[in-house]
Design a protein around this motif. Structure first.
Motif, PDB file in Angstrom:
ATOM      1  N   GLY A 236      59.209  27.385  61.753  1.00  0.00           N
ATOM      2  CA  GLY A 236      57.972  26.674  61.429  1.00  0.00           C
ATOM      3  C   GLY A 236      58.169  25.268  60.891  1.00  0.00           C
ATOM      4  O   GLY A 236      57.231  24.482  60.875  1.00  0.00           O
ATOM      5  N   SER A 237      59.371  24.939  60.429  1.00  0.00           N
ATOM      6  CA  SER A 237      59.577  23.619  59.825  1.00  0.00           C
ATOM      7  C   SER A 237      59.782  22.514  60.863  1.00  0.00           C
ATOM      8  O   SER A 237      59.496  21.353  60.602  1.00  0.00           O
ATOM      9  CB  SER A 237      60.763  23.647  58.851  1.00  0.00           C
ATOM     10  OG  SER A 237      61.981  23.854  59.556  1.00  0.00           O
TER      11      SER A 237
ATOM     12  N   GLY B 196      64.058  16.441  61.323  1.00  0.00           N
ATOM     13  CA  GLY B 196      65.012  15.918  60.351  1.00  0.00           C
ATOM     14  C   GLY B 196      65.806  14.741  60.893  1.00  0.00           C
ATOM     15  O   GLY B 196      65.733  14.408  62.067  1.00  0.00           O
ATOM     16  N   PRO B 197      66.567  14.095  60.010  1.00  0.00           N
ATOM     17  CA  PRO B 197      67.338  12.915  60.391  1.00  0.00           C
ATOM     18  C   PRO B 197      68.329  13.233  61.504  1.00  0.00           C
ATOM     19  O   PRO B 197      68.959  14.285  61.511  1.00  0.00           O
ATOM     20  CB  PRO B 197      68.068  12.527  59.117  1.00  0.00           C
ATOM     21  CG  PRO B 197      67.405  13.264  58.016  1.00  0.00           C
ATOM     22  CD  PRO B 197      66.740  14.463  58.614  1.00  0.00           C
ATOM     23  N   PHE B 198      68.416  12.344  62.435  1.00  0.00           N
ATOM     24  CA  PHE B 198      69.386  12.466  63.520  1.00  0.00           C
ATOM     25  C   PHE B 198      69.878  11.058  63.809  1.00  0.00           C
ATOM     26  O   PHE B 198      70.626  10.513  63.027  1.00  0.00           O
ATOM     27  CB  PHE B 198      68.743  13.153  64.729  1.00  0.00           C
ATOM     28  CG  PHE B 198      69.709  13.467  65.855  1.00  0.00           C
ATOM     29  CD1 PHE B 198      70.872  14.170  65.626  1.00  0.00           C
ATOM     30  CD2 PHE B 198      69.437  13.056  67.138  1.00  0.00           C
ATOM     31  CE1 PHE B 198      71.756  14.457  66.653  1.00  0.00           C
ATOM     32  CE2 PHE B 198      70.306  13.337  68.178  1.00  0.00           C
ATOM     33  CZ  PHE B 198      71.467  14.038  67.928  1.00  0.00           C
ATOM     34  N   GLU B 199      69.418  10.465  64.860  1.00  0.00           N
ATOM     35  CA  GLU B 199      69.742   9.072  65.143  1.00  0.00           C
ATOM     36  C   GLU B 199      68.453   8.275  65.074  1.00  0.00           C
ATOM     37  O   GLU B 199      67.414   8.714  65.554  1.00  0.00           O
ATOM     38  CB  GLU B 199      70.381   8.939  66.523  1.00  0.00           C
ATOM     39  CG  GLU B 199      71.743   9.603  66.577  1.00  0.00           C
ATOM     40  CD  GLU B 199      72.461   9.367  67.900  1.00  0.00           C
ATOM     41  OE1 GLU B 199      72.149   8.384  68.580  1.00  0.00           O
ATOM     42  OE2 GLU B 199      73.313  10.185  68.225  1.00  0.00           O
ATOM     43  N   SER B 200      68.526   7.097  64.505  1.00  0.00           N
ATOM     44  CA  SER B 200      67.348   6.247  64.389  1.00  0.00           C
ATOM     45  C   SER B 200      66.983   5.666  65.745  1.00  0.00           C
ATOM     46  O   SER B 200      67.839   5.468  66.607  1.00  0.00           O
ATOM     47  CB  SER B 200      67.624   5.100  63.409  1.00  0.00           C
ATOM     48  OG  SER B 200      67.935   5.614  62.138  1.00  0.00           O
TER      49      SER B 200
ATOM     50  N   ALA C 206      61.508  29.932  65.346  1.00  0.00           N
ATOM     51  CA  ALA C 206      62.834  30.444  64.967  1.00  0.00           C
ATOM     52  C   ALA C 206      63.510  29.465  64.021  1.00  0.00           C
ATOM     53  O   ALA C 206      63.210  28.271  64.014  1.00  0.00           O
ATOM     54  CB  ALA C 206      63.693  30.637  66.221  1.00  0.00           C
ATOM     55  N   ASP C 207      64.435  29.990  63.232  1.00  0.00           N
ATOM     56  CA  ASP C 207      65.269  29.112  62.414  1.00  0.00           C
ATOM     57  C   ASP C 207      66.095  28.225  63.344  1.00  0.00           C
ATOM     58  O   ASP C 207      66.525  28.650  64.412  1.00  0.00           O
ATOM     59  CB  ASP C 207      66.220  29.938  61.543  1.00  0.00           C
ATOM     60  CG  ASP C 207      65.501  30.737  60.463  1.00  0.00           C
ATOM     61  OD1 ASP C 207      64.309  30.456  60.201  1.00  0.00           O
ATOM     62  OD2 ASP C 207      66.136  31.642  59.889  1.00  0.00           O
ATOM     63  N   THR C 208      66.302  26.974  62.921  1.00  0.00           N
ATOM     64  CA  THR C 208      67.098  26.021  63.700  1.00  0.00           C
ATOM     65  C   THR C 208      68.093  25.345  62.768  1.00  0.00           C
ATOM     66  O   THR C 208      67.977  25.469  61.544  1.00  0.00           O
ATOM     67  CB  THR C 208      66.204  24.926  64.332  1.00  0.00           C
ATOM     68  OG1 THR C 208      65.763  24.041  63.295  1.00  0.00           O
ATOM     69  CG2 THR C 208      65.011  25.516  65.073  1.00  0.00           C
ATOM     70  N   PRO C 209      69.040  24.593  63.307  1.00  0.00           N
ATOM     71  CA  PRO C 209      69.932  23.823  62.436  1.00  0.00           C
ATOM     72  C   PRO C 209      69.175  22.812  61.571  1.00  0.00           C
ATOM     73  O   PRO C 209      69.673  22.386  60.536  1.00  0.00           O
ATOM     74  CB  PRO C 209      70.858  23.115  63.420  1.00  0.00           C
ATOM     75  CG  PRO C 209      70.861  23.978  64.636  1.00  0.00           C
ATOM     76  CD  PRO C 209      69.458  24.537  64.717  1.00  0.00           C
ATOM     77  N   SER C 210      67.942  22.451  61.995  1.00  0.00           N
ATOM     78  CA  SER C 210      67.144  21.483  61.239  1.00  0.00           C
ATOM     79  C   SER C 210      66.282  22.132  60.155  1.00  0.00           C
ATOM     80  O   SER C 210      65.697  21.422  59.341  1.00  0.00           O
ATOM     81  CB  SER C 210      66.239  20.692  62.189  1.00  0.00           C
ATOM     82  OG  SER C 210      67.013  19.935  63.081  1.00  0.00           O
TER      83      SER C 210
END
Length: 158
Positions: A46-47, A66-70, A38-42
């Motif tokens: 599939g991504s 994707g980037p969030f917290e290191s 499903a599509d996500t905020p990220s």
């Protein structure tokens, strides 16, 4: 059975990181890499990749979303090694492309923190003779990669 499974969030390359870690440790493997359907905020369907893997018999999950917290030292992994050869092998592999730090700590090329320690260190640090344990701690604090022979020399008072 109820259990805890550590979950690691990577900006990218979670599957690559899991495969790399599994290649270094026995009883370790990647079980699945699944794209979220499903599509996500990220990102679109599939991504975002979810990875189930096992290290030394311990299950883990990872997500590349994707980037969030290191990653930081607040959560890290300690590998307790039976020999200096094992310390050297894991240190060399995990630090390649990463950053070495003091006291056996390093950050790997994916930003995850590890401490590579000889099993003998824990045994020496628990010695009831606190002067011996102190010498070992002081020796360790001066090291980058931990050296079993130097730790033992400090333990023995040399």
């Amino acid at each position: 059975m109820t259990r805890i499974i550590p979950s690691l969030w990577y900006a990218e390359k979670a599957d690559e990181a899991a495969a790399f870690y599994a290649s270094l440790l026995p009883d370790s493997y990647v079980e699945t890499v699944t794209g979220l359907p499903a599509d996500t905020p990220s990102g679109p369907a599939g991504s975002v990749k979810v990875v189930s893997f096992t290290l030394l018999g311990q299950p883990f999950m990872a997500i590349a979303a994707g980037p969030f917290e290191s990653f930081n030292h607040a959560i890290s992994f300690v590998i307790e090694c039976d020999s200096q050869d094992e310390v050297d092998r894991l240190w060399d592999a995990l630090s390649q492309g990463g950053q070495v730090e003091q006291c056996g700590w390093l950050k790997d090329r994916y930003g995850l923190s590890w401490q590579i320690v000889p099993k003998a260190l824990g045994e020496m640090m628990k010695d009831p003779d606190r002067e011996r344990a102190k010498r070992v701690a002081e020796a360790m604090l001066k090291m980058v990669k931990l050296d079993v022979s130097e730790l033992k020399r400090a333990y023995e008072g040399g």
